[in-house]
Scaffold this active site. Structure first.
Site, PDB file in Angstrom:
ATOM      1  N   GLY A  53       0.714  -1.245  -0.146  1.00  0.00           N
ATOM      2  CA  GLY A  53       0.082  -0.064  -0.119  1.00  0.00           C
ATOM      3  C   GLY A  53       0.917   1.228  -0.006  1.00  0.00           C
ATOM      4  N   GLY A  55       1.636   5.324   1.089  1.00  0.00           N
ATOM      5  CA  GLY A  55       1.786   5.864   2.319  1.00  0.00           C
ATOM      6  C   GLY A  55       2.894   5.299   3.378  1.00  0.00           C
ATOM      7  N   HIS A  56       3.973   4.396   2.811  1.00  0.00           N
ATOM      8  CA  HIS A  56       5.044   4.325   3.553  1.00  0.00           C
ATOM      9  C   HIS A  56       6.214   4.691   2.937  1.00  0.00           C
ATOM     10  CE1 HIS A  56       2.077   1.743   5.606  1.00  0.00           C
ATOM     11  NE2 HIS A  56       1.974   0.850   4.592  1.00  0.00           N
ATOM     12  N   LYS A 104       5.832  -8.253   2.409  1.00  0.00           N
ATOM     13  CA  LYS A 104       5.697  -7.715   3.917  1.00  0.00           C
ATOM     14  C   LYS A 104       4.483  -8.712   4.220  1.00  0.00           C
ATOM     15  CE  LYS A 104       4.865  -3.508   3.710  1.00  0.00           C
ATOM     16  NZ  LYS A 104       4.688  -3.609   1.925  1.00  0.00           N
ATOM     17  N   ASP A 109      -1.237  -8.484   1.113  1.00  0.00           N
ATOM     18  CA  ASP A 109      -0.051  -8.440   0.473  1.00  0.00           C
ATOM     19  C   ASP A 109       0.455 -10.124   0.241  1.00  0.00           C
ATOM     20  OD1 ASP A 109       0.105  -5.917   0.406  1.00  0.00           O
ATOM     21  OD2 ASP A 109       1.896  -5.766   1.688  1.00  0.00           O
ATOM     22  N   HIS A 218       0.786   0.845   9.837  1.00  0.00           N
ATOM     23  CA  HIS A 218      -0.453   1.504   9.475  1.00  0.00           C
ATOM     24  C   HIS A 218      -1.248   2.107  10.608  1.00  0.00           C
ATOM     25  CE1 HIS A 218       0.239  -2.299   6.707  1.00  0.00           C
ATOM     26  NE2 HIS A 218       0.020  -1.343   6.031  1.00  0.00           N
TER      27      HIS A 218
END
Length: 334
Positions: A53, A55-56, A104, A109, A218
């Protein structure tokens, strides 16, 4: 909500367009959400592909380039990419030597990379998968069964990418990646919650004057919540948790790679101060820190806080860590 975006619906696409403009050495497919190094198929190398995702950042697209990832698949914010993206990435980087998927340990995922591997193998590609599960804080969380994959993802991607760059075969690249994961442990701390563009408000409630120990990337709940503490006390908790688990990794007296990773909103002034405490604690235990990385590498949007990752290394892993790398976010030796 005050964010430097056009709209929540276009935030990932806009970021990819910006990456394409800033890094012409990358082939950025904004519509189909795949980032590939332009020379991925040159030299008959093993392909190394990861994703997750958004945002990292800079994980994962920021690590695409010489000596690291061949391609990355960005999903929507905190949402796994889909198998079609992963299959497209594998096909784009396969040079006949196979492709390693670095995954991960988050449920979406894992499931989507498994499906992509099956589809790729049906197309005649050789695929190996490595699961990153370095977090020591909790066994299960909102997003995963088992330990979460966090800061060690950077170590795995760098060392696997270096081995592939040297021409190592697929089985060897995968074995090295698994060894790095097995030798790594992480622990994260949140001083504030993060805010996703779609939600527009904090993902969890963290009252003023409190911190969350053992969070994931998250904003998942951690081990416990405590009153705010000085950096030295936070470091004692984080380093103690990591070393308790790392004691099981041989050799017990071997050197380590150290990553003090910001979660997105913590300035380097604080991160370096925190690293001073980490270094003090490791030195007091007689541990040798072979290499150190301090900064924002595996983030959680605008979360304040940090994580500590330690990886025991031998001469081979240290050599591969030191090998040249040139990506948007990590570069040395070239």
């Amino acid at each position: 909500m005050r964010m430097l975006i056009n709209s929540p619906e276009t935030v990932v696409a806009d970021a990819l367009r910006g990456m394409a403009a800033a890094h012409p050495e990358l082939d950025v497919d904004v519509e189909r959400r795949v980032v590939v190094r332009r020379d991925a198929r040159e030299g008959g190398r093993v392909g190394v592909v990861s994703g997750g995702g958004s945002g990292h950042e800079p994980l994962h697209a920021g690590f695409v380039g010489y000596g690291m990832l061949s391609a990355a698949c960005p999903g929507e914010v905190f949402t796994s990419p889909v198998p079609d993206q992963m299959l497209r990435a594998a096909s784009a980087v396969d040079a006949g030597q196979g492709v390693l998927f670095v995954v991960k340990n988050y449920t979406g995922d894992v499931l989507n990379f498994e499906m992509a591997a099956e589809l790729a193998e049906e197309d005649g590609l050789r695929i190996e998968r490595v699961l990153v599960n370095d977090d020591v804080a909790v066994t299960d969380s909102l997003y995963t069964a088992g330990r979460r994959g966090t800061g060690a993802t950077l170590f795995v991607e760098k060392i696997a990418g270096a081995a592939a760059e040297e021409g190592a075969p697929l089985e060897r690249v995968a074995a090295l990646a698994r060894r790095v994961n097995e030798c790594s442990r992480s622990f994260g701390v949140a001083l504030s919650a993060c805010t996703t563009p779609a939600k527009g408000s904090p993902t969890f409630d963290l009252p003023d004057g409190e911190l969350e120990l053992g969070i994931g990337i998250h904003g998942e709940p951690g081990r416990e919540r405590r009153a705010m503490m000085p950096a030295r006390e936070i470091a004692e908790v984080a380093v103690g948790a990591v070393l308790e688990e790392l004691a099981q990794v041989a050799p017990a007296d071997g050197p380590v790679l150290a990553l003090v990773n910001g979660m997105g909103a913590t300035p380097l002034l604080e991160l370096y101060g925190f690293h001073a405490e980490v270094a003090r604690l490791l030195g007091a235990r007689g541990m040798t820190v072979a290499r150190t990385l301090v900064g924002n590498y595996v983030t959680s949007l605008d979360m304040a806080g940090c994580s500590v990752t330690l990886c025991r290394v031998d001469e081979e892993l240290l050599r591969l860590w030191d090998a040249p790398v040139r990506t948007a976010a990590l570069r040395w030796g070239r």
